[in-house]
Design a protein around this motif. Structure first.
Motif, PDB file in Angstrom:
ATOM      1  N   ARG A 197       0.819  -1.204   0.000  1.00 46.31           N
ATOM      2  CA  ARG A 197       0.000   0.000   0.000  1.00 46.31           C
ATOM      3  C   ARG A 197       0.860   1.265   0.000  1.00 46.31           C
ATOM      4  O   ARG A 197       1.904   1.332   0.644  1.00 46.31           O
ATOM      5  N   LYS A 198       0.387   2.264  -0.756  1.00 50.64           N
ATOM      6  CA  LYS A 198       1.038   3.578  -0.851  1.00 50.64           C
ATOM      7  C   LYS A 198       2.485   3.444  -1.297  1.00 50.64           C
ATOM      8  O   LYS A 198       3.408   4.048  -0.724  1.00 50.64           O
ATOM      9  N   LEU A 199       2.705   2.669  -2.331  1.00 44.61           N
ATOM     10  CA  LEU A 199       4.047   2.555  -2.904  1.00 44.61           C
ATOM     11  C   LEU A 199       4.439   3.854  -3.582  1.00 44.61           C
ATOM     12  O   LEU A 199       3.578   4.597  -4.071  1.00 44.61           O
ATOM     13  N   PRO A 200       5.731   4.173  -3.636  1.00 45.93           N
ATOM     14  CA  PRO A 200       6.156   5.337  -4.414  1.00 45.93           C
ATOM     15  C   PRO A 200       5.738   5.215  -5.870  1.00 45.93           C
ATOM     16  O   PRO A 200       5.601   4.109  -6.409  1.00 45.93           O
ATOM     17  N   ALA A 201       5.531   6.344  -6.510  1.00 47.74           N
ATOM     18  CA  ALA A 201       5.044   6.333  -7.889  1.00 47.74           C
ATOM     19  C   ALA A 201       6.031   5.677  -8.841  1.00 47.74           C
ATOM     20  O   ALA A 201       5.630   5.164  -9.894  1.00 47.74           O
ATOM     21  N   SER A 202       7.314   5.681  -8.507  1.00 42.43           N
ATOM     22  CA  SER A 202       8.330   5.116  -9.400  1.00 42.43           C
ATOM     23  C   SER A 202       8.512   3.612  -9.212  1.00 42.43           C
ATOM     24  O   SER A 202       9.320   3.003  -9.906  1.00 42.43           O
ATOM     25  N   VAL A 203       7.783   3.006  -8.278  1.00 40.80           N
ATOM     26  CA  VAL A 203       7.958   1.591  -7.958  1.00 40.80           C
ATOM     27  C   VAL A 203       6.772   0.808  -8.502  1.00 40.80           C
ATOM     28  O   VAL A 203       5.611   1.155  -8.252  1.00 40.80           O
ATOM     29  N   HIS A 204       7.070  -0.248  -9.263  1.00 36.89           N
ATOM     30  CA  HIS A 204       6.067  -1.182  -9.745  1.00 36.89           C
ATOM     31  C   HIS A 204       6.388  -2.577  -9.214  1.00 36.89           C
ATOM     32  O   HIS A 204       7.552  -2.903  -8.959  1.00 36.89           O
ATOM     33  N   VAL A 205       5.356  -3.377  -9.057  1.00 37.06           N
ATOM     34  CA  VAL A 205       5.480  -4.677  -8.416  1.00 37.06           C
ATOM     35  C   VAL A 205       5.025  -5.766  -9.376  1.00 37.06           C
ATOM     36  O   VAL A 205       4.049  -5.584 -10.125  1.00 37.06           O
ATOM     37  N   ILE A 206       5.737  -6.885  -9.363  1.00 37.03           N
ATOM     38  CA  ILE A 206       5.308  -8.122 -10.019  1.00 37.03           C
ATOM     39  C   ILE A 206       5.374  -9.217  -8.968  1.00 37.03           C
ATOM     40  O   ILE A 206       6.431  -9.449  -8.367  1.00 37.03           O
ATOM     41  N   SER A 207       4.247  -9.866  -8.725  1.00 37.18           N
ATOM     42  CA  SER A 207       4.202 -10.848  -7.646  1.00 37.18           C
ATOM     43  C   SER A 207       3.143 -11.896  -7.949  1.00 37.18           C
ATOM     44  O   SER A 207       2.370 -11.779  -8.899  1.00 37.18           O
TER      45      SER A 207
END
Length: 317
Positions: free
Chosen positions: A77-87
């Protein structure tokens, strides 16, 4: 808990080496209470590493690969805008459609989610829209876009569901058990295609390989200390030295004319990229050529065996 960075090798395209960039010591709740320390979950420690790296590289786009155990509210939750996740995604997670765009201004708060799309377990029952898996024979895949409101409210995600025949119970080489009939993956980067999501998630296996190599070549977890600060300090120093050694090898390999990858494992004929064993031996040979090699500063004196007199037996008699 630790994080690694995959460094590409220009000399070997599509191959990378892992460099550790974060380390945290996880304590179970009972252990933390016994040491009078605040308990922090694995998800919280992982999020701390991600936030630290994002703060150090504010202008760089970061893509985080994590197992399904870290797809939690505390971590995502509330990740920085420059961070994307693959999970990985739970097959029971509920996905909602994107909220419809308002046609005209209206009173009240705009909707945060659309109609219920379903979970991967229910979406796997759909009969249409499936396509063959790009790398796995017999499996089919399909992608949807929506919102995982319970974990990532307000952020769209792309979900990929992998469906396998239920009659397939054959164990693949190297697997302990057959692959599950339904699997699901997600990403917050909507620019990635279905094939790219599956291909990039496979790189998460590099974490397991790095843990094995760190135990074998960096001495991770082989310290004799027991206090938390000393355990963290000793292993942090080991990983810093391992990271410096790997980065040195990447730079030196780009300058070298030839590099024999089968020198230390001649039976490994299919080897096409360097491993941590090559990194360790290349660094060791470079230090020996420069006259740098380990010498014990303090040499313990050998215990001398006391010499008994020749008449010991007569005296004993």
């Amino acid at each position: 808990m630790w994080g690694i960075l995959r460094v590409p090798l220009p000399r070997w395209p599509q191959h990378c080496l892992s460099v550790p960039i974060g380390l945290s010591l996880y304590l179970q709740e009972a252990q933390a209470r016994k040491r009078k320390m605040p308990y922090r979950s694995r998800s919280a420690l992982a999020r701390e590493i991600v936030d630290f790296v994002a703060a150090q590289l504010p202008d760089r786009r970061i893509r985080v690969l994590g197992d399904g155990g870290y797809a939690t509210k505390e971590c995502l939750r509330k990740l920085p805008a420059s961070v994307h996740v693959i999970s990985r995604l739970l097959i029971t997670a509920q996905l909602y459609e994107l909220p419809p765009a308002p046609v005209r201004p209206r009173r009240g708060r705009p909707p945060k989610k659309g109609p219920l799309l379903g979970s991967p377990k229910t979406l796997a029952r759909k009969r249409s829209g499936w396509q063959p898996h790009p790398t796995e024979a017999g499996a089919t895949v399909q992608a949807w876009e929506g919102r995982w409101h319970s974990v990532l409210p307000g952020r769209p995600v792309r979900m990929v569901v992998v469906r396998r025949p239920t009659t397939r119970g054959v164990r693949q080489p190297g697997q302990r058990k057959p692959a599950p009939p339904v699997e699901a993956f997600f990403t917050t980067d909507l620019a990635l295609s279905l094939e790219e999501i599956l291909a990039q998630y496979r790189d998460r296996w590099a974490v397991e390989i790095t843990i094995r190599d760190s135990n074998a070549f960096a001495g991770l977890g082989q310290d004799q200390c027991r206090k938390v600060a000393r355990v963290v300090g000793a292993n942090t120093l080991r990983l810093v030295l391992a990271a410096a050694r790997t980065l040195w090898f990447v730079e030196q390999a780009s300058r070298a004319d030839t590099l024999d990858l089968q020198r230390y494992r001649p039976w490994y004929r299919q080897k096409c990229a360097p491993s941590q064993l090559d990194v360790v031996w290349a660094c060791r040979e470079a230090l020996h050529e420069a006259g740098v090699f380990p010498i014990p500063r303090f040499v313990p004196e050998l215990a001398e065996i006391p010499q008994e007199p020749e008449n010991a037996l007569p005296l004993a008699a």
